[in-house]
Structure formats: C-alpha cells, structure tokens
Design a protein around this motif. Structure first.
Motif, short mmCIF file in Angstrom:
data_model
loop_
_atom_site.label_atom_id
_atom_site.label_comp_id
_atom_site.label_asym_id
_atom_site.label_seq_id
_atom_site.Cartn_x
_atom_site.Cartn_y
_atom_site.Cartn_z
N HIS A 42 4.98 3.93 -4.87
CA HIS A 42 3.97 3.44 -5.80
C HIS A 42 4.16 1.93 -5.82
N PRO A 43 3.47 1.20 -4.94
CA PRO A 43 3.78 -0.23 -4.74
C PRO A 43 3.67 -1.11 -5.98
N SER A 88 0.86 -1.18 0.00
CA SER A 88 0.00 0.00 0.00
C SER A 88 0.90 1.23 0.00
N GLU A 89 0.34 2.35 -0.47
CA GLU A 89 1.11 3.59 -0.48
C GLU A 89 1.38 4.04 0.95
N GLN A 90 2.62 4.40 1.19
CA GLN A 90 3.02 4.93 2.48
C GLN A 90 3.77 6.23 2.25
N VAL A 91 3.66 7.13 3.21
CA VAL A 91 4.30 8.43 3.09
C VAL A 91 5.18 8.66 4.32
N TYR A 92 6.41 9.12 4.07
CA TYR A 92 7.36 9.43 5.12
C TYR A 92 7.89 10.85 4.93
N LEU A 93 8.27 11.46 6.03
CA LEU A 93 8.89 12.78 6.00
C LEU A 93 10.27 12.66 6.63
N LEU A 94 11.30 13.07 5.89
CA LEU A 94 12.66 13.09 6.39
C LEU A 94 13.00 14.52 6.77
N SER A 95 13.50 14.71 7.97
CA SER A 95 13.82 16.04 8.47
C SER A 95 15.33 16.23 8.55
N PHE A 96 15.76 17.47 8.25
CA PHE A 96 17.18 17.81 8.23
C PHE A 96 17.41 19.10 9.02
N ASP A 97 18.62 19.22 9.59
CA ASP A 97 18.94 20.43 10.35
C ASP A 97 19.42 21.54 9.42
N GLU A 98 19.88 22.64 10.01
CA GLU A 98 20.29 23.81 9.22
C GLU A 98 21.53 23.55 8.36
N GLY A 152 3.40 0.20 -9.28
CA GLY A 152 3.48 1.06 -10.45
C GLY A 152 4.91 1.40 -10.80
N THR A 153 5.05 2.58 -11.35
CA THR A 153 6.36 3.09 -11.71
C THR A 153 6.65 4.31 -10.83
N PRO A 154 7.90 4.72 -10.76
CA PRO A 154 8.22 5.87 -9.92
C PRO A 154 7.95 7.23 -10.59
N VAL A 155 7.17 7.20 -11.64
CA VAL A 155 6.83 8.45 -12.33
C VAL A 155 5.80 9.21 -11.49
N PRO A 156 6.11 10.46 -11.12
CA PRO A 156 5.18 11.23 -10.31
C PRO A 156 3.86 11.49 -11.05
N SER A 157 2.77 11.33 -10.34
CA SER A 157 1.46 11.62 -10.92
C SER A 157 1.21 13.12 -10.86
N SER A 158 0.16 13.56 -11.50
CA SER A 158 -0.18 14.99 -11.43
C SER A 158 -0.53 15.37 -9.99
N ASP A 159 -1.14 14.44 -9.25
CA ASP A 159 -1.43 14.70 -7.83
C ASP A 159 -0.14 14.84 -7.01
N ASP A 160 0.88 14.03 -7.33
CA ASP A 160 2.18 14.12 -6.64
C ASP A 160 2.81 15.49 -6.88
N GLY A 202 -1.98 4.66 2.78
CA GLY A 202 -3.18 4.72 1.96
C GLY A 202 -3.58 3.35 1.45
N THR A 203 -4.06 3.33 0.23
CA THR A 203 -4.46 2.08 -0.41
C THR A 203 -3.39 1.70 -1.42
N VAL A 204 -3.74 0.84 -2.35
CA VAL A 204 -2.79 0.37 -3.35
C VAL A 204 -2.25 1.51 -4.21
N ASN A 205 -3.09 2.50 -4.51
CA ASN A 205 -2.64 3.52 -5.44
C ASN A 205 -2.89 4.96 -4.98
N VAL A 206 -3.22 5.17 -3.72
CA VAL A 206 -3.43 6.53 -3.25
C VAL A 206 -3.24 6.62 -1.73
#
Length: 140
Positions: A93-94, A40-50, A96-104, A63-67
């Motif tokens: 994109h579990p 399923s789609e997962q979202v992570y945030l990587l944080s960096f210092d100054e 699919g391809t790593p091509v960003p969608s218009s939503d991305d 999310g689900t398989v595609n969103v």
C-alpha cells in the motif's frame, strides 16, 4: 530515491537465499526492502518447497496508486510452474497503511480455495506500507 530503493532491494535479494527457511519477520524485512520507493501497488508471490524453504519470488502484477488487479488463476499458474508446495502473497500500500482492506481479505480467502484445489497451501498474505508490515494469517 528510486535508485536507493532498487539498490536496497537488490542487496536484500542477494542475501535471501534459495533453499533456506525464513521466519515471518525475515520475510517481512525482505518485502519492506523490495517495496521501498514504489509508488504503485505491486504484487509478488513467494514460493516454498515441502520443507518450507524458500524457492523463488515472482512478480505477479502492478496496479495503480491504490489498487492492483490480481487474478487467482495467475497466482495458481506461478505456484504450479514454480513447483511450490506452499506460497505467500505480498503486496504494498504505497501511500497508505498496512491494514488489509476488505478486498485484500476477500482475495486471501479466494486464493486459499483456488490453491487448495491444486494441493498448494497459502501460508500468509503480507501487506506492506513503508517500513510497516501486516500479515493476513491464513494458517489458523
């Protein structure tokens, strides 16, 4: 397979050290391992210092398989609470391809605006599919 994915991700996470600077290729390798075996789609945030050194990674949502429904407010919350000077977003994109969608692409533009208002820079948005990774570069 899920256990293999977990062990690989764990091994990679143990090598990804706080207060260390990583280049884009090293971050991409880390993310490929992190998303290994996910269905399923997962979202992570990587944080960096100054100085651009890695601080932490936060799981944002699944999310689900595609969103995945990503709320910019939640991203901002993680960034502020983590003391980030800059951040990178990553999702998979579990099947699919790593091509960003218009939503991305739209989300990336929206996040730039939201984060800039809090003086936090969005460095990049990684889209991972299997062992392939594409980066939406927002630094220009």
């Amino acid at each position: 397979i899920k256990l293999l994915g977990y062990l690989t991700a764990r091994r990679c996470e143990d090598k990804f050290l706080v207060r260390t600077r990583y280049n884009e290729a090293e971050i991409a390798d880390y993310l490929k391992a992190k998303f290994l075996g996910q269905s399923s789609e997962q979202v992570y945030l990587l944080s960096f210092d100054e100085k651009g050194a890695f601080l932490k990674v936060d799981f944002v949502c699944e999310g689900t398989v595609n969103v995945a429904d990503v709320l910019p407010r939640r991203i901002l919350e993680f960034a502020v609470m983590g003391g980030a000077h800059s951040v990178s977003l990553a999702h998979n994109h579990p099947f699919g391809t790593p091509v960003p969608s218009s939503d991305d692409i739209s989300l990336t533009a929206n996040l730039c605006t939201v984060l800039t208002s809090a003086e936090i820079k969005l460095k990049s948005h990684f889209v991972v599919a299997g062992q392939l990774c594409n980066v939406i570069d927002v630094e220009g």
